[in-house]
Enzyme design. Structure first.
Site, PDB file in Angstrom:
ATOM      1  N   ASP A 147      -8.643  -0.324   6.249  1.00 24.88           N
ATOM      2  CA  ASP A 147      -7.785  -1.510   6.176  1.00 24.88           C
ATOM      3  C   ASP A 147      -8.668  -2.750   6.027  1.00 24.88           C
ATOM      4  OD1 ASP A 147      -4.947  -2.657   6.636  1.00 24.88           O
ATOM      5  OD2 ASP A 147      -6.220  -3.820   7.993  1.00 24.88           O
ATOM      6  N   ILE A 148      -8.284  -3.651   5.137  1.00 22.01           N
ATOM      7  CA  ILE A 148      -9.029  -4.906   4.963  1.00 22.01           C
ATOM      8  C   ILE A 148      -8.633  -5.864   6.094  1.00 22.01           C
ATOM      9  CG2 ILE A 148      -9.480  -6.860   3.430  1.00 22.01           C
ATOM     10  CD1 ILE A 148      -8.809  -5.064   1.086  1.00 22.01           C
ATOM     11  N   GLU A 190      -2.998  -3.258   1.654  1.00 22.14           N
ATOM     12  CA  GLU A 190      -4.452  -3.389   1.728  1.00 22.14           C
ATOM     13  C   GLU A 190      -5.088  -2.181   2.396  1.00 22.14           C
ATOM     14  OE1 GLU A 190      -2.802  -5.518   5.393  1.00 22.14           O
ATOM     15  OE2 GLU A 190      -2.239  -5.169   3.307  1.00 22.14           O
TER      16      GLU A 190
END
Length: 312
Positions: free
Chosen positions: A181-182, A225
């Protein structure tokens, strides 16, 4: 010898019984016996039937009409001449020769044209098949790739993961899954805009995909994301080492992120789970275990990786 003699006698008897149509090169007997006019009438009737009764005229019908017209002209000239070796008789023979030559040349030309047309249609068919194959490949590629990041999409991920987990008794190596995950990506979009956010997704996705490919793994966009990496033959410790290298590669992109609470550039958080060889588990369970580890990494401050599993 007996057969030859018998054949000769039979032919002579047949000749004697046949009616004489001309004597001393005289063809008027054809008219007087009505055989000539009947032949002429039959030819005329056949020509009219061919031109009037046949509704759909093809090339074959056209040249058949020409041949019948030539035959009709020859019969007409023969009857008009009256005698052999006269001007009309020679004109009839020349007309027959010329018309036969023209019809033969026309048929040969038509056959050649049909062959060329068939070859062209065959070539077009091959090109159409090739174009259809390319289109199918492009369609398959589009259905399996994410339109924005150009890496495999969720649909392709489900196929690969289900295939890997379908027969655990045949899986002799460990299998690991990383959820990525960003960090603070929503804040990035709010501050820099969605177009800049799309560029970040592309760069991070290509970095993850390249890292997974080097390890002979599989990477896909999970949604938003989030990304997923499948690693065959990787235990928990090996998966953690890859996750740390991947975290460093994303940080090395040096993408500015002033709204991040962990760094001044874009970072990622990862959670992973490793399955032992022959360990049964569904894809939903494996994803849930990896997602739990990702949640723990976020709760611990983000920009880190946590990998667990029964096989270390």
């Amino acid at each position: 010898m007996f057969l030859v003699f018998f054949s000769y006698k039979a032919s002579m008897l047949a000749v004697q019984r046949l009616p004489g149509l001309f004597y001393n090169n005289d063809l008027w007997q054809l008219k007087n016996s009505m055989i000539g006019p009947i032949l002429w009438a039959l030819n005329m009737y056949a020509l009219l039937v061919l031109r009037v009764r046949v509704k759909r005229q093809s090339v074959l019908h056209l040249w058949l009409s020409v041949a019948m017209l030539a035959l009709l002209m020859e019969v007409t000239l023969e009857l008009w001449a009256g005698m052999r070796f006269t001007l009309g008789w020679y004109v009839a023979k020349i007309n027959s020769l010329i018309s036969a030559t023209i019809v033969l040349c026309a048929i040969v030309n038509e056959v050649n044209r049909l062959f060329i047309r068939l070859s062209e249609q065959h070539r077009q068919l091959i090109e159409s098949e090739e174009q259809l194959e390319v289109a199918n490949e492009q369609l398959l590629r589009l259905t399996n790739l994410d339109g924005l990041t150009e890496i495999p999409n969720r649909r392709r991920l489900d196929e690969i993961l289900d295939r890997e987990l379908q027969t655990p008794e045949e899986r002799s190596n460990a299998l690991s899954l990383l959820m990525i995950d960003i960090d603070y990506f929503k804040d990035y979009n709010d501050y820099y805009g969605h177009q800049a956010g799309d560029q970040v997704l592309k760069k991070v996705a290509q970095t993850i995909y390249a890292a997974a490919k080097r390890e002979r793994g599989f990477a896909a966009r999970y949604g938003g994301e989030e990304f997923v990496v499948i690693l065959a033959g990787h235990h928990a410790q090996q998966t953690l080492e890859l996750a740390e290298r991947l975290r460093g590669e994303v940080a090395a992109l040096a993408i500015e992120h002033h709204r991040s609470k962990v760094d001044n550039c874009v970072t990622i958080s990862m959670g992973g789970y490793s399955l032992c060889p022959h360990e049964p588990m569904t894809s939903e369970e494996l994803i849930r275990h990896a997602d739990d580890c990702l949640y723990q990494a976020k709760a611990a401050g983000r920009n880190r990786a946590i990998v667990k599993g029964g096989c270390s």
